[in-house]
Scaffold this motif. Structure first.
Motif, PDB file in Angstrom:
ATOM      1  N   PRO A 141       0.818  -1.210  -0.074  1.00  0.00           N
ATOM      2  CA  PRO A 141      -0.034   0.189  -0.175  1.00  0.00           C
ATOM      3  C   PRO A 141       0.910   1.245  -0.040  1.00  0.00           C
ATOM      4  CG  PRO A 141      -0.577  -1.599   1.852  1.00  0.00           C
ATOM      5  CD  PRO A 141       0.777  -1.825   1.255  1.00  0.00           C
ATOM      6  N   PHE A 142       0.453   2.440  -0.952  1.00  0.00           N
ATOM      7  CA  PHE A 142       1.322   3.379  -0.837  1.00  0.00           C
ATOM      8  C   PHE A 142       0.144   4.552  -0.462  1.00  0.00           C
ATOM      9  CE2 PHE A 142       3.677   1.049  -3.582  1.00  0.00           C
ATOM     10  CZ  PHE A 142       4.758   1.524  -3.505  1.00  0.00           C
ATOM     11  N   VAL A 143       0.636   5.449   0.324  1.00  0.00           N
ATOM     12  CA  VAL A 143      -0.169   6.694   0.968  1.00  0.00           C
ATOM     13  C   VAL A 143      -0.139   8.032   0.244  1.00  0.00           C
ATOM     14  CG1 VAL A 143      -0.734   8.078   3.116  1.00  0.00           C
ATOM     15  CG2 VAL A 143      -0.073   5.453   3.109  1.00  0.00           C
ATOM     16  N   PHE A 144      -0.757   8.635  -0.183  1.00  0.00           N
ATOM     17  CA  PHE A 144      -0.798   9.728  -1.074  1.00  0.00           C
ATOM     18  C   PHE A 144      -1.739  10.804  -0.189  1.00  0.00           C
ATOM     19  CE2 PHE A 144       0.344   7.029  -3.838  1.00  0.00           C
ATOM     20  CZ  PHE A 144       1.311   7.460  -4.787  1.00  0.00           C
ATOM     21  N   GLY A 145      -1.453  12.160  -0.234  1.00  0.00           N
ATOM     22  CA  GLY A 145      -2.200  13.273   0.447  1.00  0.00           C
ATOM     23  C   GLY A 145      -2.775  13.794  -0.822  1.00  0.00           C
ATOM     24  N   LEU A 146      -4.297  14.687  -0.534  1.00  0.00           N
ATOM     25  CA  LEU A 146      -4.928  15.003  -1.578  1.00  0.00           C
ATOM     26  C   LEU A 146      -4.948  16.723  -1.119  1.00  0.00           C
ATOM     27  CD1 LEU A 146      -7.893  12.609  -2.019  1.00  0.00           C
ATOM     28  CD2 LEU A 146      -5.729  12.961  -3.387  1.00  0.00           C
ATOM     29  N   ASP A 147      -5.016  17.535  -2.055  1.00  0.00           N
ATOM     30  CA  ASP A 147      -4.858  19.009  -1.731  1.00  0.00           C
ATOM     31  C   ASP A 147      -6.216  19.597  -2.424  1.00  0.00           C
ATOM     32  OD1 ASP A 147      -4.235  18.879  -4.486  1.00  0.00           O
ATOM     33  OD2 ASP A 147      -2.425  20.075  -4.050  1.00  0.00           O
ATOM     34  N   ARG A 148      -7.171  18.473  -2.906  1.00  0.00           N
ATOM     35  CA  ARG A 148      -8.391  18.983  -3.541  1.00  0.00           C
ATOM     36  C   ARG A 148      -9.278  17.876  -3.346  1.00  0.00           C
ATOM     37  NH1 ARG A 148      -7.112  16.182  -7.797  1.00  0.00           N
ATOM     38  NH2 ARG A 148      -5.649  16.439  -9.553  1.00  0.00           N
ATOM     39  N   THR A 176      -8.561  -4.529   3.349  1.00  0.00           N
ATOM     40  CA  THR A 176      -8.699  -3.168   3.509  1.00  0.00           C
ATOM     41  C   THR A 176      -8.784  -2.540   4.811  1.00  0.00           C
ATOM     42  OG1 THR A 176     -10.092  -3.117   1.493  1.00  0.00           O
ATOM     43  CG2 THR A 176     -10.478  -1.342   2.709  1.00  0.00           C
ATOM     44  N   HIS A 177      -9.142  -3.518   5.839  1.00  0.00           N
ATOM     45  CA  HIS A 177      -9.482  -3.258   7.084  1.00  0.00           C
ATOM     46  C   HIS A 177      -7.978  -3.118   7.826  1.00  0.00           C
ATOM     47  CE1 HIS A 177      -9.559  -3.846  11.501  1.00  0.00           C
ATOM     48  NE2 HIS A 177     -10.835  -3.203  11.494  1.00  0.00           N
ATOM     49  N   ARG A 178      -7.150  -4.093   7.205  1.00  0.00           N
ATOM     50  CA  ARG A 178      -5.747  -4.175   7.701  1.00  0.00           C
ATOM     51  C   ARG A 178      -5.061  -3.356   7.268  1.00  0.00           C
ATOM     52  NH1 ARG A 178      -4.551  -9.719   4.977  1.00  0.00           N
ATOM     53  NH2 ARG A 178      -2.397  -9.303   5.439  1.00  0.00           N
ATOM     54  N   ILE A 179      -5.001  -2.636   5.958  1.00  0.00           N
ATOM     55  CA  ILE A 179      -4.290  -1.550   5.520  1.00  0.00           C
ATOM     56  C   ILE A 179      -4.677  -0.121   6.238  1.00  0.00           C
ATOM     57  CG2 ILE A 179      -3.922   0.004   3.492  1.00  0.00           C
ATOM     58  CD1 ILE A 179      -4.314  -2.447   1.756  1.00  0.00           C
ATOM     59  N   LEU A 180      -5.964  -0.095   6.299  1.00  0.00           N
ATOM     60  CA  LEU A 180      -6.292   1.248   7.101  1.00  0.00           C
ATOM     61  C   LEU A 180      -5.955   1.145   8.472  1.00  0.00           C
ATOM     62  CD1 LEU A 180      -9.700   1.906   5.310  1.00  0.00           C
ATOM     63  CD2 LEU A 180      -7.606   3.057   5.033  1.00  0.00           C
ATOM     64  N   SER A 181      -6.256   0.028   9.133  1.00  0.00           N
ATOM     65  CA  SER A 181      -5.612  -0.022  10.589  1.00  0.00           C
ATOM     66  C   SER A 181      -4.118   0.154  10.708  1.00  0.00           C
ATOM     67  CB  SER A 181      -5.807  -1.406  11.111  1.00  0.00           C
ATOM     68  OG  SER A 181      -7.114  -1.817  11.098  1.00  0.00           O
ATOM     69  N   GLU A 182      -3.294  -0.280   9.890  1.00  0.00           N
ATOM     70  CA  GLU A 182      -1.872  -0.020   9.727  1.00  0.00           C
ATOM     71  C   GLU A 182      -1.435   1.638   9.779  1.00  0.00           C
ATOM     72  OE1 GLU A 182       2.209  -0.888   7.641  1.00  0.00           O
ATOM     73  OE2 GLU A 182       0.728  -2.358   7.501  1.00  0.00           O
ATOM     74  N   LEU A 183      -2.099   2.196   8.612  1.00  0.00           N
ATOM     75  CA  LEU A 183      -2.239   3.650   8.457  1.00  0.00           C
ATOM     76  C   LEU A 183      -2.378   4.540   9.590  1.00  0.00           C
ATOM     77  CD1 LEU A 183      -1.922   6.081   6.685  1.00  0.00           C
ATOM     78  CD2 LEU A 183      -4.382   5.867   5.923  1.00  0.00           C
ATOM     79  N   LEU A 184      -3.739   4.124  10.267  1.00  0.00           N
ATOM     80  CA  LEU A 184      -4.112   4.640  11.511  1.00  0.00           C
ATOM     81  C   LEU A 184      -3.113   4.627  12.721  1.00  0.00           C
ATOM     82  CD1 LEU A 184      -8.022   4.378  11.359  1.00  0.00           C
ATOM     83  CD2 LEU A 184      -6.992   6.392  10.941  1.00  0.00           C
ATOM     84  N   GLU A 185      -2.684   3.357  12.848  1.00  0.00           N
ATOM     85  CA  GLU A 185      -1.499   3.202  13.658  1.00  0.00           C
ATOM     86  C   GLU A 185      -0.114   4.035  13.301  1.00  0.00           C
ATOM     87  OE1 GLU A 185       0.182   2.067  17.089  1.00  0.00           O
ATOM     88  OE2 GLU A 185      -1.831   1.534  16.371  1.00  0.00           O
ATOM     89  N   ALA A 186      -0.018   4.098  11.937  1.00  0.00           N
ATOM     90  CA  ALA A 186       1.277   5.139  11.699  1.00  0.00           C
ATOM     91  C   ALA A 186       1.036   6.482  11.957  1.00  0.00           C
ATOM     92  CB  ALA A 186       1.773   4.782  10.246  1.00  0.00           C
ATOM     93  N   LEU A 187      -0.084   6.961  11.969  1.00  0.00           N
ATOM     94  CA  LEU A 187      -0.599   8.263  12.207  1.00  0.00           C
ATOM     95  C   LEU A 187      -0.610   8.772  13.836  1.00  0.00           C
ATOM     96  CD1 LEU A 187      -3.249   8.789   9.458  1.00  0.00           C
ATOM     97  CD2 LEU A 187      -0.858   9.579   9.611  1.00  0.00           C
ATOM     98  N   PRO A 210     -12.441  -8.505  12.791  1.00  0.00           N
ATOM     99  CA  PRO A 210     -12.615  -7.296  12.953  1.00  0.00           C
ATOM    100  C   PRO A 210     -12.979  -6.221  11.585  1.00  0.00           C
ATOM    101  CG  PRO A 210     -10.214  -7.443  12.974  1.00  0.00           C
ATOM    102  CD  PRO A 210     -11.008  -8.739  12.841  1.00  0.00           C
ATOM    103  N   ALA A 211     -13.852  -5.293  11.726  1.00  0.00           N
ATOM    104  CA  ALA A 211     -14.460  -4.721  10.728  1.00  0.00           C
ATOM    105  C   ALA A 211     -14.971  -3.178  11.193  1.00  0.00           C
ATOM    106  CB  ALA A 211     -15.790  -5.411  10.188  1.00  0.00           C
ATOM    107  N   TRP A 212     -15.305  -2.574  10.270  1.00  0.00           N
ATOM    108  CA  TRP A 212     -15.911  -1.227  10.640  1.00  0.00           C
ATOM    109  C   TRP A 212     -17.236  -1.247   9.500  1.00  0.00           C
ATOM    110  CZ3 TRP A 212     -10.789   0.097   8.758  1.00  0.00           C
ATOM    111  CH2 TRP A 212      -9.951   0.173   9.570  1.00  0.00           C
ATOM    112  N   ARG A 213     -18.357  -0.700  10.322  1.00  0.00           N
ATOM    113  CA  ARG A 213     -19.664  -0.728   9.548  1.00  0.00           C
ATOM    114  C   ARG A 213     -19.927   0.777   9.483  1.00  0.00           C
ATOM    115  NH1 ARG A 213     -23.879  -3.078   8.013  1.00  0.00           N
ATOM    116  NH2 ARG A 213     -23.417  -5.159   8.772  1.00  0.00           N
ATOM    117  N   PHE A 214     -19.951   1.377   8.252  1.00  0.00           N
ATOM    118  CA  PHE A 214     -20.208   2.824   7.908  1.00  0.00           C
ATOM    119  C   PHE A 214     -21.491   2.803   6.916  1.00  0.00           C
ATOM    120  CE2 PHE A 214     -19.364   6.566   5.340  1.00  0.00           C
ATOM    121  CZ  PHE A 214     -19.764   7.419   6.252  1.00  0.00           C
ATOM    122  N   GLU A 215     -22.706   3.501   7.391  1.00  0.00           N
ATOM    123  CA  GLU A 215     -23.914   3.421   6.546  1.00  0.00           C
ATOM    124  C   GLU A 215     -24.097   2.224   6.086  1.00  0.00           C
ATOM    125  OE1 GLU A 215     -22.690   6.233   3.625  1.00  0.00           O
ATOM    126  OE2 GLU A 215     -23.088   7.940   4.985  1.00  0.00           O
TER     127      GLU A 215
END
Length: 98
Positions: A23-30, A86-97, A73-78
């Motif tokens: 996984p690569f992480v990019f920031g958005l300015d728009r 996807t959960h594993r990748i985002l969990s690692e991203l949140l941990e890194a932040l 483990p999961a997240w429910r949204f709407e």
């Protein structure tokens, strides 16, 4: 480009595959409108602050072809459930932040 997360071993239907996903992480300015292709059925924005606070925590029941069920483990949204890689990748991203 903000960085790269650790590679994850791919899995399919409960089996570990001989493939890593980097996984690569990019920031958005728009604002960006995601485009759907053959790799995804849909795209949506997940409110990561709500995830971080635990508001969207959920348990996904995964049943394999043999009928065995596992709680993941999961997240429910709407109407959506985010689980698996996807959960594993985002969990690692949140941990890194943190």
């Amino acid at each position: 480009h903000l960085g790269r997360l650790a590679p994850l071993r791919a899995r399919a239907r409960g089996a570990v595959l001989d493939m890593d996903v980097s996984p690569f992480v990019f920031g958005l300015d728009r604002e960006v409108v995601p485009e759907i292709n053959a790799e995804a059925e849909e795209a949506f924005w997940l409110p990561l602050e709500r995830v971080r606070r635990g508001e969207l925590d959920h348990v996904h029941i995964y049943e394999d072809a043999a009928g065995s069920a596992r709680e993941l483990p999961a997240w429910r949204f709407e109407e959506r459930v985010v689980w698996g890689m996807t959960h594993r990748i985002l969990s690692e991203l949140l941990e890194a932040l943190r």
